[in-house]
Design a protein around this motif. Structure first.
Motif, PDB file in Angstrom:
ATOM      1  N   PRO A   1      -0.203  -9.688   5.580  1.00  0.00           N
ATOM      2  CA  PRO A   1       0.521  -8.724   6.417  1.00  0.00           C
ATOM      3  C   PRO A   1       0.029  -7.287   6.228  1.00  0.00           C
ATOM      4  CG  PRO A   1       2.051 -10.232   5.350  1.00  0.00           C
ATOM      5  CD  PRO A   1       0.701 -10.476   4.741  1.00  0.00           C
ATOM      6  N   LYS A   2       0.003  -6.550   7.334  1.00  0.00           N
ATOM      7  CA  LYS A   2      -0.338  -5.130   7.356  1.00  0.00           C
ATOM      8  C   LYS A   2      -1.768  -4.860   6.893  1.00  0.00           C
ATOM      9  CE  LYS A   2       2.208  -3.236   9.018  1.00  0.00           C
ATOM     10  NZ  LYS A   2       2.269  -3.331  10.483  1.00  0.00           N
ATOM     11  N   ALA A   3      -2.700  -5.779   7.264  1.00  0.00           N
ATOM     12  CA  ALA A   3      -4.107  -5.596   6.886  1.00  0.00           C
ATOM     13  C   ALA A   3      -5.039  -5.908   8.064  1.00  0.00           C
ATOM     14  CB  ALA A   3      -4.446  -6.464   5.676  1.00  0.00           C
TER      15      ALA A   3
ATOM     16  N   PHE B   1      -8.429  -7.675   3.520  1.00  0.00           N
ATOM     17  CA  PHE B   1      -7.710  -6.855   2.555  1.00  0.00           C
ATOM     18  C   PHE B   1      -7.705  -5.414   3.039  1.00  0.00           C
ATOM     19  CE2 PHE B   1      -9.377 -10.385   0.064  1.00  0.00           C
ATOM     20  CZ  PHE B   1      -8.229 -10.819  -0.570  1.00  0.00           C
ATOM     21  N   ARG B   2      -6.857  -4.648   2.439  1.00  0.00           N
ATOM     22  CA  ARG B   2      -6.730  -3.245   2.794  1.00  0.00           C
ATOM     23  C   ARG B   2      -6.509  -2.461   1.508  1.00  0.00           C
ATOM     24  NH1 ARG B   2      -2.376  -1.346   7.359  1.00  0.00           N
ATOM     25  NH2 ARG B   2      -3.031   0.809   7.499  1.00  0.00           N
ATOM     26  N   HIS B   3      -6.873  -1.207   1.529  1.00  0.00           N
ATOM     27  CA  HIS B   3      -6.624  -0.373   0.353  1.00  0.00           C
ATOM     28  C   HIS B   3      -5.137  -0.488   0.011  1.00  0.00           C
ATOM     29  CE1 HIS B   3      -6.002   3.146  -2.149  1.00  0.00           C
ATOM     30  NE2 HIS B   3      -7.309   3.120  -2.376  1.00  0.00           N
ATOM     31  N   PRO B   4      -4.806  -0.741  -1.255  1.00  0.00           N
ATOM     32  CA  PRO B   4      -3.409  -1.017  -1.618  1.00  0.00           C
ATOM     33  C   PRO B   4      -2.411   0.084  -1.246  1.00  0.00           C
ATOM     34  CG  PRO B   4      -4.866  -1.383  -3.497  1.00  0.00           C
ATOM     35  CD  PRO B   4      -5.706  -0.844  -2.380  1.00  0.00           C
ATOM     36  N   VAL B   5      -2.776   1.338  -1.415  1.00  0.00           N
ATOM     37  CA  VAL B   5      -1.841   2.419  -1.085  1.00  0.00           C
ATOM     38  C   VAL B   5      -1.629   2.490   0.427  1.00  0.00           C
ATOM     39  CG1 VAL B   5      -1.429   4.903  -1.177  1.00  0.00           C
ATOM     40  CG2 VAL B   5      -2.401   3.729  -3.161  1.00  0.00           C
TER      41      VAL B   5
ATOM     42  N   ARG C   1      -1.928   0.039   2.503  1.00  0.00           N
ATOM     43  CA  ARG C   1      -1.177  -1.146   2.886  1.00  0.00           C
ATOM     44  C   ARG C   1       0.317  -0.964   2.614  1.00  0.00           C
ATOM     45  NH1 ARG C   1       1.824  -5.030   1.582  1.00  0.00           N
ATOM     46  NH2 ARG C   1       1.666  -7.090   2.425  1.00  0.00           N
ATOM     47  N   ILE C   2       0.669  -0.447   1.429  1.00  0.00           N
ATOM     48  CA  ILE C   2       2.078  -0.252   1.096  1.00  0.00           C
ATOM     49  C   ILE C   2       2.699   0.826   1.983  1.00  0.00           C
ATOM     50  CG2 ILE C   2       3.674   0.512  -0.718  1.00  0.00           C
ATOM     51  CD1 ILE C   2       2.649  -2.376  -1.004  1.00  0.00           C
ATOM     52  N   PHE C   3       1.946   1.890   2.278  1.00  0.00           N
ATOM     53  CA  PHE C   3       2.469   2.906   3.182  1.00  0.00           C
ATOM     54  C   PHE C   3       2.725   2.304   4.567  1.00  0.00           C
ATOM     55  CE2 PHE C   3       2.037   6.232   6.385  1.00  0.00           C
ATOM     56  CZ  PHE C   3       3.071   7.064   5.983  1.00  0.00           C
ATOM     57  N   SER C   4       1.799   1.498   5.047  1.00  0.00           N
ATOM     58  CA  SER C   4       1.965   0.850   6.341  1.00  0.00           C
ATOM     59  C   SER C   4       3.172  -0.085   6.336  1.00  0.00           C
ATOM     60  CB  SER C   4       0.694   0.081   6.702  1.00  0.00           C
ATOM     61  OG  SER C   4       0.840  -0.585   7.922  1.00  0.00           O
ATOM     62  N   LEU C   5       3.351  -0.836   5.259  1.00  0.00           N
ATOM     63  CA  LEU C   5       4.496  -1.737   5.148  1.00  0.00           C
ATOM     64  C   LEU C   5       5.802  -0.947   5.138  1.00  0.00           C
ATOM     65  CD1 LEU C   5       5.562  -4.618   4.731  1.00  0.00           C
ATOM     66  CD2 LEU C   5       5.342  -4.222   2.266  1.00  0.00           C
ATOM     67  N   TRP C   6       5.846   0.121   4.327  1.00  0.00           N
ATOM     68  CA  TRP C   6       7.039   0.979   4.281  1.00  0.00           C
ATOM     69  C   TRP C   6       7.355   1.520   5.668  1.00  0.00           C
ATOM     70  CZ3 TRP C   6       7.128   6.277   5.392  1.00  0.00           C
ATOM     71  CH2 TRP C   6       8.342   6.928   5.131  1.00  0.00           C
ATOM     72  N   ASN C   7       6.352   2.014   6.364  1.00  0.00           N
ATOM     73  CA  ASN C   7       6.524   2.563   7.701  1.00  0.00           C
ATOM     74  C   ASN C   7       7.017   1.486   8.677  1.00  0.00           C
ATOM     75  OD1 ASN C   7       6.204   4.938   9.365  1.00  0.00           O
ATOM     76  ND2 ASN C   7       4.548   3.815  10.372  1.00  0.00           N
ATOM     77  N   PHE C   8       6.440   0.309   8.600  1.00  0.00           N
ATOM     78  CA  PHE C   8       6.843  -0.801   9.466  1.00  0.00           C
ATOM     79  C   PHE C   8       8.288  -1.191   9.196  1.00  0.00           C
ATOM     80  CE2 PHE C   8       6.792  -5.495  10.236  1.00  0.00           C
ATOM     81  CZ  PHE C   8       6.628  -5.444  11.613  1.00  0.00           C
TER      82      PHE C   8
ATOM     83  N   SER D   1       7.670   8.374  -1.165  1.00  0.00           N
ATOM     84  CA  SER D   1       7.514   8.729  -2.580  1.00  0.00           C
ATOM     85  C   SER D   1       8.603   8.078  -3.449  1.00  0.00           C
ATOM     86  CB  SER D   1       7.547  10.250  -2.709  1.00  0.00           C
ATOM     87  OG  SER D   1       7.645  10.649  -4.032  1.00  0.00           O
ATOM     88  N   GLU D   2       9.820   8.128  -2.964  1.00  0.00           N
ATOM     89  CA  GLU D   2      10.924   7.495  -3.707  1.00  0.00           C
ATOM     90  C   GLU D   2      10.790   5.965  -3.686  1.00  0.00           C
ATOM     91  OE1 GLU D   2      14.492  10.698  -2.807  1.00  0.00           O
ATOM     92  OE2 GLU D   2      13.864   9.293  -1.216  1.00  0.00           O
ATOM     93  N   PHE D   3      10.399   5.422  -2.540  1.00  0.00           N
ATOM     94  CA  PHE D   3      10.275   3.972  -2.356  1.00  0.00           C
ATOM     95  C   PHE D   3       9.304   3.353  -3.360  1.00  0.00           C
ATOM     96  CE2 PHE D   3       8.106   0.422  -0.200  1.00  0.00           C
ATOM     97  CZ  PHE D   3       9.189  -0.405   0.096  1.00  0.00           C
ATOM     98  N   ILE D   4       8.147   3.983  -3.537  1.00  0.00           N
ATOM     99  CA  ILE D   4       7.148   3.380  -4.433  1.00  0.00           C
ATOM    100  C   ILE D   4       7.512   3.535  -5.907  1.00  0.00           C
ATOM    101  CG2 ILE D   4       5.246   3.572  -2.797  1.00  0.00           C
ATOM    102  CD1 ILE D   4       4.275   6.017  -4.375  1.00  0.00           C
ATOM    103  N   ASN D   5       8.506   4.349  -6.183  1.00  0.00           N
ATOM    104  CA  ASN D   5       8.940   4.523  -7.574  1.00  0.00           C
ATOM    105  C   ASN D   5      10.215   3.759  -7.917  1.00  0.00           C
ATOM    106  OD1 ASN D   5       6.975   6.353  -8.831  1.00  0.00           O
ATOM    107  ND2 ASN D   5       7.559   7.684  -7.142  1.00  0.00           N
ATOM    108  N   LEU D   6      10.685   2.931  -6.995  1.00  0.00           N
ATOM    109  CA  LEU D   6      11.902   2.147  -7.259  1.00  0.00           C
ATOM    110  C   LEU D   6      11.638   1.097  -8.307  1.00  0.00           C
ATOM    111  CD1 LEU D   6      13.303   1.693  -3.652  1.00  0.00           C
ATOM    112  CD2 LEU D   6      14.234   3.085  -5.476  1.00  0.00           C
TER     113      LEU D   6
END
Length: 127
Positions: A12-14, A81-85, A87-94, A122-127
């Motif tokens: 997903p998201k790649a 694959f996608r750069h991990p950061v 990918r996570i930003f895209s997932l968060w946005n989605f 920023s808060e999301f990735i630090n949960l």
């Protein structure tokens, strides 16, 4: 064109949807197994499912490497694959802007969607 049997493990998201469309264009419709996702809402795969997959030359979807391992004698494997950061930003946005709470619950992702809607990236990735 004669192309070897292939499994596309769609992460997903790649950029998987674009890749999947292209790969499907290389096969005849009767060679393509219906796209499936190994999600909470989907039934568990059984031997009949794997037997059906073996009758096709292209399989794609969101599922684990375990599916490929059961079919590897016939199929080559491809994924993206996608750069991990990114990918996570895209997932968060989605999750934050495109996912309904009801759909998230059906996929067993309600916590991730809730947190994406509630917290900044920023808060999301630090949960």
């Amino acid at each position: 064109m004669n192309i070897e049997p292939l499994i596309f493990l769609h992460c997903p998201k790649a950029a998987g949807t674009s890749i999947d469309y292209f790969l499907k264009s290389l096969y005849q419709p009767n060679e393509i197994y219906p796209t499936f996702h190994n999600e909470k809402k989907d039934p568990k795969l059984n031997q009949d499912d794997f037997d059906g997959m073996m009758q096709h030359n292209y399989i794609s979807g969101h599922f684990g490497y375990d599916v490929y391992k059961k079919l590897e004698n016939k199929f080559a494997l491809i994924t993206s694959f996608r750069h991990p950061v990114e990918r996570i930003f895209s997932l968060w946005n989605f999750w934050r802007y495109s996912f309904s709470d009801e759909y998230a619950e059906s996929l067993d992702r309600e916590d991730g969607v809730k947190y994406a809607k509630e917290f900044s990236f920023s808060e999301f990735i630090n949960l």
